[in-house]
Design an enzyme around this catalytic site. Structure first.
Site, PDB file in Angstrom:
ATOM      1  N   THR A 182       0.886  -1.170   0.000  1.00 27.91           N
ATOM      2  CA  THR A 182       0.000   0.000   0.000  1.00 27.91           C
ATOM      3  C   THR A 182       0.926   1.223   0.000  1.00 27.91           C
ATOM      4  O   THR A 182       1.313   1.699  -1.056  1.00 27.91           O
ATOM      5  CB  THR A 182      -0.953  -0.007   1.212  1.00 27.91           C
ATOM      6  OG1 THR A 182      -0.211  -0.230   2.408  1.00 27.91           O
ATOM      7  CG2 THR A 182      -1.996  -1.092   1.065  1.00 27.91           C
ATOM      8  N   GLU A 207       5.898   4.049   8.030  1.00 28.43           N
ATOM      9  CA  GLU A 207       5.652   5.374   7.475  1.00 28.43           C
ATOM     10  C   GLU A 207       6.053   6.503   8.388  1.00 28.43           C
ATOM     11  O   GLU A 207       5.687   6.554   9.555  1.00 28.43           O
ATOM     12  CB  GLU A 207       4.161   5.536   7.215  1.00 28.43           C
ATOM     13  CG  GLU A 207       3.803   5.062   5.858  1.00 28.43           C
ATOM     14  CD  GLU A 207       2.379   5.375   5.567  1.00 28.43           C
ATOM     15  OE1 GLU A 207       1.819   6.281   6.186  1.00 28.43           O
ATOM     16  OE2 GLU A 207       1.833   4.681   4.713  1.00 28.43           O
ATOM     17  N   LYS A 267       3.578  -7.090   3.928  1.00 30.15           N
ATOM     18  CA  LYS A 267       3.355  -5.671   3.663  1.00 30.15           C
ATOM     19  C   LYS A 267       2.852  -4.986   4.923  1.00 30.15           C
ATOM     20  O   LYS A 267       2.266  -5.635   5.794  1.00 30.15           O
ATOM     21  CB  LYS A 267       2.388  -5.440   2.509  1.00 30.15           C
ATOM     22  CG  LYS A 267       0.974  -5.859   2.709  1.00 30.15           C
ATOM     23  CD  LYS A 267      -0.016  -4.920   3.352  1.00 30.15           C
ATOM     24  CE  LYS A 267       0.260  -3.459   3.224  1.00 30.15           C
ATOM     25  NZ  LYS A 267      -0.786  -2.699   4.016  1.00 30.15           N
ATOM     26  N   THR A 284      -3.538  -2.782   8.095  1.00 31.87           N
ATOM     27  CA  THR A 284      -3.026  -4.077   7.836  1.00 31.87           C
ATOM     28  C   THR A 284      -1.611  -4.465   7.595  1.00 31.87           C
ATOM     29  O   THR A 284      -0.908  -3.959   6.745  1.00 31.87           O
ATOM     30  CB  THR A 284      -3.707  -4.677   6.628  1.00 31.87           C
ATOM     31  OG1 THR A 284      -5.029  -4.328   6.671  1.00 31.87           O
ATOM     32  CG2 THR A 284      -3.560  -6.151   6.668  1.00 31.87           C
ATOM     33  N   SER A 331      -9.286  10.515   3.516  1.00 34.70           N
ATOM     34  CA  SER A 331      -9.331   9.117   3.057  1.00 34.70           C
ATOM     35  C   SER A 331     -10.722   8.564   3.256  1.00 34.70           C
ATOM     36  O   SER A 331     -11.490   9.051   4.048  1.00 34.70           O
ATOM     37  CB  SER A 331      -8.312   8.276   3.834  1.00 34.70           C
ATOM     38  OG  SER A 331      -8.523   8.417   5.214  1.00 34.70           O
ATOM     39  N   ASN A 351      -0.594  10.743   8.034  1.00 33.24           N
ATOM     40  CA  ASN A 351      -1.852  10.225   8.568  1.00 33.24           C
ATOM     41  C   ASN A 351      -2.914  11.291   8.793  1.00 33.24           C
ATOM     42  O   ASN A 351      -3.938  11.036   9.407  1.00 33.24           O
ATOM     43  CB  ASN A 351      -1.591   9.449   9.861  1.00 33.24           C
ATOM     44  CG  ASN A 351      -0.915   8.131   9.579  1.00 33.24           C
ATOM     45  OD1 ASN A 351      -1.498   7.257   8.952  1.00 33.24           O
ATOM     46  ND2 ASN A 351       0.337   8.016   9.987  1.00 33.24           N
TER      47      ASN A 351
END
Lengths: 384, 384
Positions: free
Chosen positions: A147, A260, A169, A180, A384, A379
């Protein structure tokens, strides 16, 4: 390497159009046997995505022929329609692979929570993926499940004549609205479902379960282990379990390294705990302390924040016997000031915190990341 | 107003030189009687600062004549010397106030963890503060306990002929290396120590204990309630407790409103829970979810992150019966997509999240802040 490092597996990764970007978003991993034993561990979040609910049922049978994985949508919090979509995905894969039933097909999804998958793209994508299946398809499968991962993650280990390989991932729940960690491990060792289950649970307990990038638990986490038996070798269980643990530890470390927004990978080792549970509780408390995570980002060896975090736990310890080292310098001794904090070199990405509870002989290692403005940006900046 | 709103109290706030900035850093609050009843609640962190250990002992006697508070240093993780320094602080105040013993003097500190206080400045400062004591000194005392607070916080409430006033500083553990929420409440109501304790515990349980700015628990948190009895009025206990709760709620709300780096104040109301404990557990889990805190910062009504947070709790609920509203729009119904998320207006500082567990009739409110790049900056950019 990845999921096709072991004999008896083929895989594919394609762009089905689930992601608007056009990037690869659908992976298929097929166990060509002769054995089709499997084990799985899933998120302990009580709000579980449809593919988790589905795959938990599939794994109860102890056999998995194939795994369909998609990025671009988590299919979580999607109600009865979401579950029907997962079911349809498994049915489609069973149909395409001929001679199998949907009950042998595991499904895993990652991406946005709360939106339905574009089944008009996903279902034809399964046909495309099946046509692309290859014994060298492991890398492409690993790429298709990314992702916001900047790199795809694969690992391999094994013994005399047999191999364990895998792909992963994600890192906790680091992405904007995305859920996830997805992991698929494969082996050509001839191991039954019970042996797989035992090895996988032991491995995840000290690897993926001790990665705590941002304290957030996903609705979709799935780790599967599939055995083809194609090597014809049945390794000693301890040796097999160690190989599975090695691959899991390697992948877990890669997840932390690609978390991230992170600028530091923090290895937290809790030593001299009365029990392993105490060590894990203390490690997690340190791993989740936002103030400490900020301090590490700022390369500030702020041991007071470590003590504050330890103090919130129920672990056995006496405050005036706690010792803390940061990158090998014991900056806190007996609950107070220790060695000169200016001796601590924090310029490198990996930071090691050692917390000595002086209460026993048990220990545990938890991996975490720092808290950065980039994390906040990634974030919060995109809706989103 | 502050701690001198009630009759029978004098206070002072001065610059003793503890802070290198030269800003006010020492406050003294004196109960001139006739009654000197007191109650206190302290951090539940097991790593407690020296002044917390000291004041806990003082409060066991049920009487407090004066409180010495300093900013510029937490005196936490400072070992036996730190405790001796707190003791010396109380001795000095007892000496200066004449006719009292150190055992009646509470001490509270806030600032850096792990460094000793400059006693050569603090002890003379107590003399200076005693000379400056005034029945109008409450504001100055409130200013002297500020660390990174942008404003000082005071509140007042009361009934017929009696008053409860107070001051507060901090918000969770938001500052760089700094610890602490410090609160001193005073009243001229004629209430004994048991009545004060009962009112204070009930009040903090639903106010300060439900403020969760960044999930980090301090080593120094202290809330004291002192009664002078100077009004000669003994209010009905329920009425008195309600006034204490009002002042605590007012101060708690001010702490959230001034939390470092925050751009949003988040009111999380959990409704229809099976038990109040369930409601609080779910509220805290939502309050501490970094991904959600980032989303709120980005004005993104990302209800999937609320559900993910709820799913990590042990509270009674069924995933497919959960409902979530953000600023009054039920964006999640029955665990799935609800009203159009584009209807949610998140432009204002206050954001309201309602989580309906559909499992009972209990409820609770938790206040939190968003997670911002400014928070990271303020807690990482300065070495401490």
């Amino acid at each position: 390497m990845s999921v096709t490092a072991a004999q008896g597996f083929s895989a594919a990764g394609i762009a089905a159009g689930i992601k608007e970007s056009g990037n690869p978003d659908l992976a298929l991993v097929v166990n060509n046997g002769p054995r089709r034993a499997a084990a799985g561990v899933f998120t302990s979040n009580r709000v579980k995505a449809a593919p988790v609910l589905w795959s938990e049922q599939v794994l109860k049978g102890g056999e998995v022929t194939a795994v369909v994985l998609n990025s671009g949508g988590a299919n979580a919090c999607t109600g009865p329609q979401g579950f029907q979509d997962t079911h349809a995905t498994a049915e489609k894969a069973a149909e395409v692979l001929v001679g199998h039933s949907a009950g042998e097909i595991a499904v895993a999804s990652t991406g946005l929570i709360g939106t339905l998958l574009p089944m008009d793209k996903l279902l034809p994508g399964i046909e495309t993926a099946a046509a692309a299946l290859s014994e060298h398809g492991g890398e492409k499968a690993a790429i298709a499940i990314k992702t916001t991962d900047t790199v795809h993650k694969t690992a391999v280990a094994g013994g005399q004549g047999w191999t364990v390989g895998g792909m992963a991932k994600g890192a906790g729940m680091l992405a904007p609205g995305l859920a996830t960690m997805l992991v698929v491990l494969t082996t050509d060792a001839d191991v039954d479902a019970a042996g797989l289950d035992s090895a996988l649970r032991a491995a995840t307990r000290t690897t993926f379960d001790r990665v705590d990038s941002d304290g957030c638990m996903s609705t979709n986490d799935t780790v599967l282990l599939l055995a083809s038996g194609a090597s014809g070798v049945t390794p000693e269980q301890g040796e097999f379990a160690e190989a599975v643990r090695t691959v899991c530890a390697d992948l877990a470390r890669q997840l932390i390294g690609d978390a991230e927004g992170a600028s530091k990978d923090i290895r937290i080792e809790v030593i001299n705990a009365a029990t392993e549970d105490d060590a894990v509780e203390v490690g997690r408390s340190i791993a989740r302390n936002n103030l400490l995570k900020c301090a590490i980002h700022g390369e500030d060896p702020n041991w007071g924040r470590v003590l504050s975090a330890i103090g919130t736990t129920k672990a056995a310890f006496e405050p005036d016997q706690l010792n803390v080292a940061i990158n090998g310098v014991w900056v806190c001794k007996n609950g107070g000031v220790g060695e000169d904090r200016d001796l601590v070199d924090m310029r490198y990405r990996e930071v090691e915190i050692t917390a000595d509870l002086a209460a026993g002989t048990e220990s545990a290692v938890i991996w975490a990341n720092d808290l950065t403005a980039d994390y906040v940006h990634e974030n919060s900046a995109y809706s989103s």
